[in-house]
Design an enzyme around this catalytic site. Structure first.
Site, short mmCIF file in Angstrom:
data_model
loop_
_atom_site.label_atom_id
_atom_site.label_comp_id
_atom_site.label_asym_id
_atom_site.label_seq_id
_atom_site.Cartn_x
_atom_site.Cartn_y
_atom_site.Cartn_z
N LYS A 1 0.85 -1.19 0.00
CA LYS A 1 0.00 0.00 0.00
C LYS A 1 0.89 1.24 0.00
O LYS A 1 1.93 1.26 0.67
CB LYS A 1 -0.90 -0.04 1.24
CG LYS A 1 -2.00 1.03 1.25
CD LYS A 1 -2.93 0.82 2.45
CE LYS A 1 -4.06 1.84 2.47
NZ LYS A 1 -4.99 1.60 3.61
N SER B 1 -9.79 1.45 2.38
CA SER B 1 -8.92 2.23 1.52
C SER B 1 -7.82 1.40 0.85
O SER B 1 -7.20 1.89 -0.10
CB SER B 1 -8.27 3.35 2.34
OG SER B 1 -7.45 2.82 3.35
N SER C 1 -10.01 -0.80 6.64
CA SER C 1 -9.40 -0.66 5.31
C SER C 1 -8.65 -1.86 4.75
O SER C 1 -8.29 -1.84 3.58
CB SER C 1 -8.47 0.55 5.30
OG SER C 1 -9.21 1.70 5.05
N1 GLN Z 1 -13.23 3.79 5.63
C1 GLN Z 1 -12.79 4.24 6.92
C2 GLN Z 1 -12.43 5.70 6.82
O1 GLN Z 1 -12.68 6.27 5.82
C3 GLN Z 1 -11.62 3.42 7.38
C4 GLN Z 1 -10.39 3.74 6.64
C5 GLN Z 1 -9.21 2.94 7.09
O2 GLN Z 1 -9.34 1.91 7.75
N2 GLN Z 1 -8.05 3.47 6.78
O3 GLN Z 1 -11.93 6.29 7.71
#
Ligand code: GLN
Length: 477
Positions: free
Chosen positions: A74, A149, A173
């Site tokens: 990532k 994400s 994410s």
């Molecule tokens: N979708 C969640 C957010 O937008 C979690 C994102 C993540 O785990 N980095 O914060």
């Protein structure tokens, strides 16, 4: 081929790392134009690394448990001298002077990094659509999002570009994109995997973890990246659980709770798969009962105060002085504003404003303070459930993959796709998503297994039983 099979073949000299790397690069060349899993493909670096590994094998040395295994990282994991952008304009041109600890550990285990994967900007999002480089498409249906994400990492694995990948999970994410793409994704106990070199979003919630096609590969990757790191002050001062050997040990005698609250808003087909997953566990000898943790209903609201509050602080470092983008203006303050206005996308700005407000004088106790009290209640709620249960079961996400663009202009509906993953981060616990059949639309459903802090071994035993008993993707019930 799984990572375990690749490493075994490369270590024994049966297969060259160079051959494996070429196969991965060829798959990327064929599919990446449509999927867009990567922010950056590192073909030359991967080829050089593969040659080193082959030379080690030829010299009679063991390159390690991930010998020749292609991985996607990532793009919020720092790679020395290699662009690390968090898929944000603001980090354009920044070259980290060091490797993240997890990147070093992968290298020491013989892995071959083939690219930096696409992600929602600064990991804020659930669809990989907020990336400054444009969205990733779901390999199972390219009209759908891959989740986020870590959508690039999940898509890379689902598309067969790499057998494994690393992601980060602040509120879901790793697990949510794994579920939407039909792969395995695990969020470890807070403090078991080093955050050194993981660009911070919300430091009390962030954790790095593996994505893979099998539970055993996720265990293999965790065993490589986990464990104490003196460079991370939140790293636990104890050995991380070792998981590779527990996969396959079964669930006989365990009590597993089906988390009622997680089924409340779930799509009926998704809820049906979880009921079927519970039957698989019962048939394998576990005692399965319904369990209620009402506090998890407060998770989403607490998270959207705590995570933005922390983000407003961790993102303050992007001021146009130290990293990446600078938009010149008449004085420093104006330069800061111009840089941040141009460098951050809409969702990141929304979080910074939300977080700054939640922390502002006169409001901090009513918002941030209240959210912290809720966080404690969630921890207590889970603790009560774990007095009776060894692990909990629920859906990873309430629906299957949604269409590109469907939720981009509706933040609340986007936020709701993490309703079943966020409480785990607030508690600091581990959880894993395992593919378990499909929904009414034929797209993958993820079954989520949750466990108490440091009970990864229990969680992996449950996950492996679900994997073995899962209906094939594409199969009816
Ligand atoms: N979708 C969640 C957010 O937008 C979690 C994102 C993540 O785990 N980095 O914060």
């Amino acid at each position: 081929m799984t990572a375990a099979a690749i490493a075994a073949a490369v270590r024994s000299g049966e297969r060259r790392a160079a051959t494996v790397t070429e196969a991965s690069l060829a798959a990327i060349a064929a599919g990446e134009g449509e999927i867009h899993a990567f922010a950056l493909v590192l073909a030359d670096g991967a080829r050089r690394r593969a040659e080193e590994i082959d030379a080690q094998v030829a010299a009679g040395q063991d390159p390690g448990p991930l010998a020749g295994v292609p991985v996607a990282l990532k793009d919020n994991l720092c790679t020395r001298g290699v662009p690390t952008t968090c898929c944000s304009r603001i980090l354009e041109g920044w070259l980290p002077p060091y490797d993240a600890t997890v990147v070093k550990r992968l290298a020491a285990a013989g892995a071959v990094v083939v690219g930096k994967s696409n992600m929602d900007e600064f990991a804020m999002g659930s669809s990989t659509e907020t990336s400054a480089f444009g969205p990733t498409r779901n390999p199972r249906d390219t009209s759908r999002v891959p989740g986020g994400s870590s959508g690039g990492s999940a898509a890379a694995v689902a598309a067969g570009f790499t057998p494994v990948a690393l992601g980060s999970d602040t509120g879901g994410s790793i697990r949510q994109p794994a579920a939407l793409c039909g792969v395995v994704g695990m969020k470890p106990t807070y403090g078991t995997v080093s955050r050194y070199g993981l660009v911070a979003f919300a430091s009390s919630l962030d954790q790095v973890g593996p994505l893979a096609t099998t539970v055993a590969d996720a265990a293999l990757l965790f065993d490589v990246i986990g464990g104490r790191d003196e460079r991370d002050t939140t790293s636990l001062d104890r050995p991380a659980p070792r998981l590779a050997s527990v996969v396959g040990q079964g669930v006989e005698g365990m009590t597993i709770g089906v988390l009622a609250e997680y089924l409340e808003g779930a799509d009926p087909a998704v809820a049906g798969r979880i009921a079927q997953a519970a039957e698989v566990l019962a048939a394998a000898g576990a005692r399965v009962e319904e369990v209620s943790v009402p506090e998890v209903r407060l998770g989403l609201s607490a998270y959207y105060l705590i995570a933005p509050a922390e983000a407003s602080s961790t993102l303050a470092r992007y001021d146009g002085v130290r990293y990446g983008l600078r938009v010149d203006a008449e004085d420093t303050a104006a330069m800061n504003v111009a840089t941040r206005s141009a460098g951050f996308g809409a969702e990141v700005k929304r979080r910074i404003m939300l977080g700054t407000y939640a922390l502002s004088a006169g409001y901090v106790d009513a918002y941030y303070g209240q959210a912290l009290r809720v966080r404690t209640r969630i921890i207590d709620g889970f603790a009560a459930a774990y007095e009776r249960c060894d692990a909990l079961l629920g859906p990873t996400a309430p629906t299957t993959a949604f269409a590109l663009g469907a939720k981009l202009d509706d933040p609340l509906s986007m936020y709701l796709s993490d309703v079943c993953t966020i409480p785990t981060n607030l508690a600091g616990h581990p959880a894993i998503s395992v593919p378990f059949g499909t929904g009414a639309d034929g797209l993958p459903v993820g079954a989520q297994v949750l466990a108490p802090a440091l009970a990864e071994a229990t969680m992996f035993k449950v996950a492996a039983v679900l994997e073995a008993g899962a209906p094939a993707v594409g199969a009816g019930s």
